[in-house]
Write an enzyme that holds these catalytic residues in place. Structure first.
Site, PDB file in Angstrom:
ATOM      1  N   GLY A 131       6.237   6.551   4.812  1.00 14.21           N
ATOM      2  CA  GLY A 131       5.395   7.668   5.545  1.00 14.21           C
ATOM      3  C   GLY A 131       4.679   8.510   4.743  1.00 14.21           C
ATOM      4  O   GLY A 131       4.317   9.853   4.824  1.00 14.21           O
ATOM      5  N   SER A 132       3.766   7.785   3.729  1.00 14.93           N
ATOM      6  CA  SER A 132       2.867   8.451   2.947  1.00 14.93           C
ATOM      7  C   SER A 132       1.987   9.008   3.729  1.00 14.93           C
ATOM      8  O   SER A 132       1.302  10.008   3.494  1.00 14.93           O
ATOM      9  CB  SER A 132       2.543   7.712   1.746  1.00 14.93           C
ATOM     10  OG  SER A 132       1.884   6.530   2.021  1.00 14.93           O
ATOM     11  N   ASN A 133       1.389   8.110   4.621  1.00 14.73           N
ATOM     12  CA  ASN A 133       0.158   8.703   5.331  1.00 14.73           C
ATOM     13  C   ASN A 133       0.642  10.128   6.214  1.00 14.73           C
ATOM     14  O   ASN A 133      -0.221  10.849   6.514  1.00 14.73           O
ATOM     15  CB  ASN A 133      -0.374   7.754   6.114  1.00 14.73           C
ATOM     16  CG  ASN A 133      -1.181   6.769   5.481  1.00 14.73           C
ATOM     17  OD1 ASN A 133      -2.359   7.328   5.174  1.00 14.73           O
ATOM     18  ND2 ASN A 133      -0.893   5.632   5.112  1.00 14.73           N
ATOM     19  N   LYS A 193      10.023  -3.614  26.347  1.00 10.63           N
ATOM     20  CA  LYS A 193       9.049  -2.656  25.917  1.00 10.63           C
ATOM     21  C   LYS A 193       8.609  -1.740  26.449  1.00 10.63           C
ATOM     22  O   LYS A 193       8.660  -0.518  26.178  1.00 10.63           O
ATOM     23  CB  LYS A 193       7.698  -3.767  25.427  1.00 10.63           C
ATOM     24  CG  LYS A 193       6.623  -3.063  24.280  1.00 10.63           C
ATOM     25  CD  LYS A 193       5.611  -3.768  24.211  1.00 10.63           C
ATOM     26  CE  LYS A 193       5.130  -3.294  22.623  1.00 10.63           C
ATOM     27  NZ  LYS A 193       5.377  -4.269  21.739  1.00 10.63           N
ATOM     28  N   MET A 240       5.119  -0.050  12.853  1.00  6.98           N
ATOM     29  CA  MET A 240       4.787  -1.578  12.970  1.00  6.98           C
ATOM     30  C   MET A 240       5.050  -2.193  14.035  1.00  6.98           C
ATOM     31  O   MET A 240       5.149  -3.453  14.184  1.00  6.98           O
ATOM     32  CB  MET A 240       5.730  -1.942  11.604  1.00  6.98           C
ATOM     33  CG  MET A 240       5.282  -1.693  10.385  1.00  6.98           C
ATOM     34  SD  MET A 240       3.329  -1.963  10.046  1.00  6.98           S
ATOM     35  CE  MET A 240       3.255  -1.649   8.380  1.00  6.98           C
ATOM     36  N   ASN A 243      -5.052   4.948  14.707  1.00  4.21           N
ATOM     37  CA  ASN A 243      -4.103   4.304  13.913  1.00  4.21           C
ATOM     38  C   ASN A 243      -5.004   4.198  12.364  1.00  4.21           C
ATOM     39  O   ASN A 243      -6.127   4.040  12.424  1.00  4.21           O
ATOM     40  CB  ASN A 243      -3.983   2.743  14.284  1.00  4.21           C
ATOM     41  CG  ASN A 243      -3.277   1.872  13.495  1.00  4.21           C
ATOM     42  OD1 ASN A 243      -2.227   2.370  12.994  1.00  4.21           O
ATOM     43  ND2 ASN A 243      -3.513   0.579  13.157  1.00  4.21           N
ATOM     44  N   HIS A 295      -5.436   1.545   9.197  1.00  2.00           N
ATOM     45  CA  HIS A 295      -5.381   0.287   8.982  1.00  2.00           C
ATOM     46  C   HIS A 295      -5.671  -0.006   7.486  1.00  2.00           C
ATOM     47  O   HIS A 295      -6.673   0.337   7.061  1.00  2.00           O
ATOM     48  CB  HIS A 295      -5.934  -0.703   9.879  1.00  2.00           C
ATOM     49  CG  HIS A 295      -5.545  -2.387   9.681  1.00  2.00           C
ATOM     50  ND1 HIS A 295      -4.184  -2.830   9.894  1.00  2.00           N
ATOM     51  CD2 HIS A 295      -6.454  -3.292   9.111  1.00  2.00           C
ATOM     52  CE1 HIS A 295      -4.353  -4.062   9.437  1.00  2.00           C
ATOM     53  NE2 HIS A 295      -5.603  -4.382   8.928  1.00  2.00           N
TER      54      HIS A 295
HETATM   55  C1  GAR Z   1      -0.175   1.956   5.244  1.00  6.31           C
HETATM   56  O1  GAR Z   1      -0.945   1.180   4.277  1.00  6.31           O
HETATM   57  C2  GAR Z   1      -0.815   1.482   6.645  1.00  6.31           C
HETATM   58  O2  GAR Z   1      -2.132   1.476   6.663  1.00  6.31           O
HETATM   59  C3  GAR Z   1      -0.140   0.313   6.970  1.00  6.31           C
HETATM   60  O3  GAR Z   1       1.214   0.466   6.430  1.00  6.31           O
HETATM   61  C4  GAR Z   1       1.275   1.560   5.461  1.00  6.31           C
HETATM   62  C5  GAR Z   1       2.157   2.465   5.875  1.00  6.31           C
HETATM   63  O4  GAR Z   1       2.701   3.141   4.664  1.00  6.31           O
HETATM   64  N1  GAR Z   1      -0.351   0.075   8.520  1.00  6.31           N
HETATM   65  C6  GAR Z   1      -0.305  -1.228   8.919  1.00  6.31           C
HETATM   66  O5  GAR Z   1      -0.707  -2.149   8.140  1.00  6.31           O
HETATM   67  C7  GAR Z   1      -0.536  -1.096  10.128  1.00  6.31           C
HETATM   68  N2  GAR Z   1      -1.057  -2.303  10.695  1.00  6.31           N
HETATM   69  P1  GAR Z   1       3.166   4.952   4.823  1.00  6.31           P
HETATM   70  O6  GAR Z   1       4.245   4.611   5.767  1.00  6.31           O
HETATM   71  O7  GAR Z   1       3.359   5.045   3.456  1.00  6.31           O
HETATM   72  O8  GAR Z   1       2.027   5.667   5.346  1.00  6.31           O
END
Ligand code: GAR
Length: 201
Positions: A12-14, A65, A90, A107, A109
């Site tokens: 969850g850093s984003n 789903k 994910m 999203n 990426h």
């Molecule tokens: C991030 O690097 C994001 O871009 C990636 O997962 C990580 C989540 O980090 N997302 C994907 O790869 C989606 N296809 P976070 O939980 O620290 O935000």
């Protein structure tokens, strides 16, 4: 004020970057709820620390789903959510959520799409030997990591980089461009023209 839900699966850093941008006044928006498919995702804890509703919905409990997403949708509707952010979520979105929030799901990426869609994008890029890597914020549609691109940022790959250091450099940029893209959406400055996203300056 626009009401946001953030869907997460991991650290969850984003999510944290979005929370911080709201708390420091950069983003005029409210996160109503954070939903995770993973019960012990650290992202849920981050949300709770900031007084945000944090909900785990376990997909394994549902037969399909569609029925899982119906449950997610119920939570989003209960909170009057207007914009959905995927932040390290994910699971591939199904038609239930896509139809309910058409052009209102973003999203992040960790690659310069359309290069390296899917999992472990930073490592894919590193192994491929690219000289420039980066990250992308895009609208989500039925194609995996394929929706219209809103913002991208590149980082240089140096000889001394490892997959790890590259991922860290990309993540630093993710934390900048996700709030930027959300701000553009919130301020109604994005215009979708086919595959292209025009930004009203
Ligand atoms: C991030 O690097 C994001 O871009 C990636 O997962 C990580 C989540 O980090 N997302 C994907 O790869 C989606 N296809 P976070 O939980 O620290 O935000």
């Amino acid at each position: 004020m626009i009401k946001i839900a953030v869907l997460v699966s991991g650290r969850g850093s984003n999510l944290q970057a979005i929370i911080d941008s709201i708390e420091n006044g950069y983003l005029k928006a409210q996160i109503c709820v954070v939903v995770s498919d993973i019960g012990d995702a650290y992202a849920l804890e981050r949300a709770r620390k900031h007084g945000i509703n944090a909900v785990n919905i376990d997909p394994n409990v549902f037969g399909s789903k569609d029925s899982y997403e119906e449950e997610v949708l119920k939570v989003l509707k209960n909170h009057d959510v207007q914009l959905v952010l995927l932040a390290g979520y994910m699971k591939i979105l199904g038609k239930t959520l896509l139809a309910a929030y058409k052009n209102r799901i973003l999203n992040i990426h960790p690659a310069l799409l359309p290069a390296f869609p899917g999992l472990h994008a930073q490592e894919q890029a590193f192994r491929y030997g690219v000289k420039v890597a980066g990250c992308t914020v895009h609208f989500v549609d039925e194609e995996l990591d394929g929706g219209p691109i809103i913002v991208q940022k590149c980082v240089e790959v140096k000889d001394e980089d490892t997959a790890q250091t590259l991922a860290e450099k990309i993540l630093e940029q993710e934390h900048k461009i996700y709030p930027e893209a959300v701000k553009l959406f919130v301020e109604n400055r994005l215009r979708l023209e086919g595959r292209k996203v025009k930004i009203i300056r």
